[in-house]
Design an enzyme around this catalytic site. Structure first.
Site, PDB file in Angstrom:
ATOM      1  CB  SER A 103      16.543  18.224  75.980  1.00  0.00           C
ATOM      2  OG  SER A 103      17.358  18.799  74.992  1.00  0.00           O
TER       3      SER A 103
ATOM      4  CD  GLU B 155      10.654  18.692  70.706  1.00  0.00           C
ATOM      5  OE1 GLU B 155      11.582  19.444  71.072  1.00  0.00           O
ATOM      6  OE2 GLU B 155      10.039  17.946  71.489  1.00  0.00           O
TER       7      GLU B 155
ATOM      8  CG  HIS C 172      13.631  21.423  72.748  1.00  0.00           C
ATOM      9  ND1 HIS C 172      13.512  20.055  72.680  1.00  0.00           N
ATOM     10  CD2 HIS C 172      14.731  21.665  73.521  1.00  0.00           C
ATOM     11  CE1 HIS C 172      14.506  19.487  73.363  1.00  0.00           C
ATOM     12  NE2 HIS C 172      15.248  20.452  73.891  1.00  0.00           N
TER      13      HIS C 172
END
Length: 494
Positions: free
Chosen positions: A203, A309, A413
């Site tokens: 990320s 995600e 995610h």
């Protein structure tokens, strides 16, 4: 001066000998001796300072060298987390003395490859403390996890700061570079090879890793890179300065002296979106532009994302109606997008969230992460350097949040982190909730990642052609690009 240096060296050696006599692992850094701990074949050295505390006049300045110490420094507990509000990534912290890193190695390590990990959290929160590297270390890798300044402490750009130093913003990024230099200068003392360093992150850590690939100042500090659920975003200095000026005004400050005098507690609560800043010495050009021009540091790359995600970011749409969903799509996308993601005949309270999560994933709406955006990034890199692509496709594993009840996290995610870092989820082990097939996926992923760290090859073919699909129970397989494209509707999104 030479006599003084010799005396210091002798004192350090004596301290190290005394430490060794206790049975605890020890290492000699340039700033002093550290004593760690051992468990299950892994030596851990936690909370090692790699820079001076960025407090007082050092707030919003590049990191300074760590303050040397005498004797033996205990390194058996994590250092302070950098200032951040409470979140799913950890408790609130107001402690600016936070520039620490951790080293984990297999016991008896000698000249092993090194993995330096940059945590995620949107440049707002998170900590190295969340990432226990023992699974990776047991496969003959030295693992380094780092803290770096976050939020307004780490990424404030302001005309006053620019006038003061010729740059502003990116203080957290400069911290990361200081940690990489620390690794270059000290990791041999821990059994690591400073000439075989893989840099990786997830990320915001992936954003940072791409920025290091584009940064002239990071060149030579690593030889491979891993980008998990990341992209290459940045903001021009002028735009970032405007945002920083607004932040200062909201705090009642007209100059930097006023900002530096504010207590950390007030700055923690500033609601501003931190971002990497381009147009400054450490990032002269936007990383995305550098990558697409092929002018980045060309090293072997492992890049990928998770199948779902967007579901992590779509939780707020749980319970939304069909009308609310369709209005959202038409407002943010188009009628053509609505036709691609129609409301099904059978629905429940999670339908809108799943559909919006799919749109976010496939389009890469959230930060350029996932689906077709990740494929585009992979394609940009693979023109110039060996690039291995993956996608986490195990969709029924544990999520990172139990709320709301009944929501299927999917491969959302950050879902892949639990398979690599056994204490992820704010230090609470997720791994005990794995079933047998998921435990096998964890073993497989650790093997793939450490193979890449050691050899530059995770065990599957480079892109183009296929993306490696990570699946539970030992069933991971490469999937053709046409299948990946169909899953994410890349013919529509590009």
């Amino acid at each position: 001066m030479k006599l003084f240096s010799l005396l210091v060296t002798l004192l350090l050696l004596a301290a190290g000998t005394a430490t060794a006599a206790t049975g605890a692992p020890h290492a000699h850094t340039r700033a002093g001796v550290v004593r760690g701990s051992s468990a299950d074949g892994v030596d851990s050295f936690l909370g090692i300072p790699y820079a001076a505390p960025p407090t007082g006049d050092l707030r919003w300045r590049p990191p300074a060298p760590p303050v040397p110490w005498t004797g033996v420094r205990d390194a058996t507990a994590y250092g302070n987390r950098c200032p951040a509000v409470a979140s799913t990534n950890g408790p609130r912290s107001e402690t600016e003395d936070c520039l620490y890193l951790n080293v984990q190695r297999p016991s008896g390590a000698k000249k092993l490859p090194v993995f330096v990990w940059i945590h995620g959290g949107g440049l707002r929160n998170g900590s190295s403390n969340q990432h226990d590297g023992s699974l990776l270390a047991r496969r003959d890798v030295v693992v380094v996890t780092i803290n770096y300044r976050l939020g307004v402490f780490g990424f404030l750009a302001h005309p006053g700061l620019t006038a003061e130093a010729g740059r502003s913003g990116n203080y957290g990024f400069l911290d990361q570079q200081a940690a990489l230099r620390w690794v270059r200068d000290n990791i041999a003392a821990f059994g690591g090879d400073p000439h075989q360093v893989t840099l990786g992150g997830e990320s915001a850590g992936g954003f940072s890793t791409c920025a290091h690939l584009a940064s002239p100042a990071s060149r030579g500090l690593f030889q491979q890179a891993i980008i998990q659920s990341g992209a290459c975003p940045s903001t021009p200095l002028g735009t970032a300065e405007q945002s920083g000026t607004a932040v200062a005004q909201s705090l009642g400050c007209q100059d930097i002296a006023c900002l530096r005098a504010l207590p950390a507690a007030r700055l923690v609560d500033v609601d501003a979106a931190p971002t990497l800043v381009s147009g400054v010495p450490e990032l002269p050009r936007p990383p995305d532009s550098v990558v697409r021009a092929g002018e980045f540091t060309r090293v072997p790359l492992l890049i990928g994302a998770n199948r779902d995600e967007g579901r992590t970011f779509a939780l707020g749409f749980v319970g939304a109606t069909r009308e609310q969903y369709e209005s959202w799509v038409l407002t943010n996308y188009s009628a053509a997008a609505l036709a691609r993601y129609p409301w099904p005949e059978r629905s429940d309270r999670f339908t809108a969230a799943y559909l919006i999560g799919a749109i976010m994933t496939d389009s890469g709406t959230v930060g350029g992460i996932g689906g077709c955006a990740t494929r585009s990034l992979v394609r940009s890199f693979t023109h110039y350097t060996p690039t291995y692509a993956y996608q986490l496709d195990h969709r029924t594993g544990p999520g990172l949040s139990p709320e709301p009840a009944g929501y299927v996290w999917g491969a959302g995610h950050a879902a892949e982190l639990a398979y690599l870092w056994p204490s992820f989820d704010n230090g609470t082990p997720i791994a005990p909730t794995f079933d047998a097939a998921e435990r096998q996926l964890s073993r497989d992923m650790v093997r793939y990642w450490t193979s890449f760290i050691r050899t530059g090859d995770p065990g599957w073919a480079t892109y183009p052609g296929s993306t490696f699909s990570l699946r539970a129970g030992g069933t991971s397989v490469p999937i053709p690009d046409r299948q990946f494209s169909a899953e994410h509707q890349c013919g529509f999104w590009g």
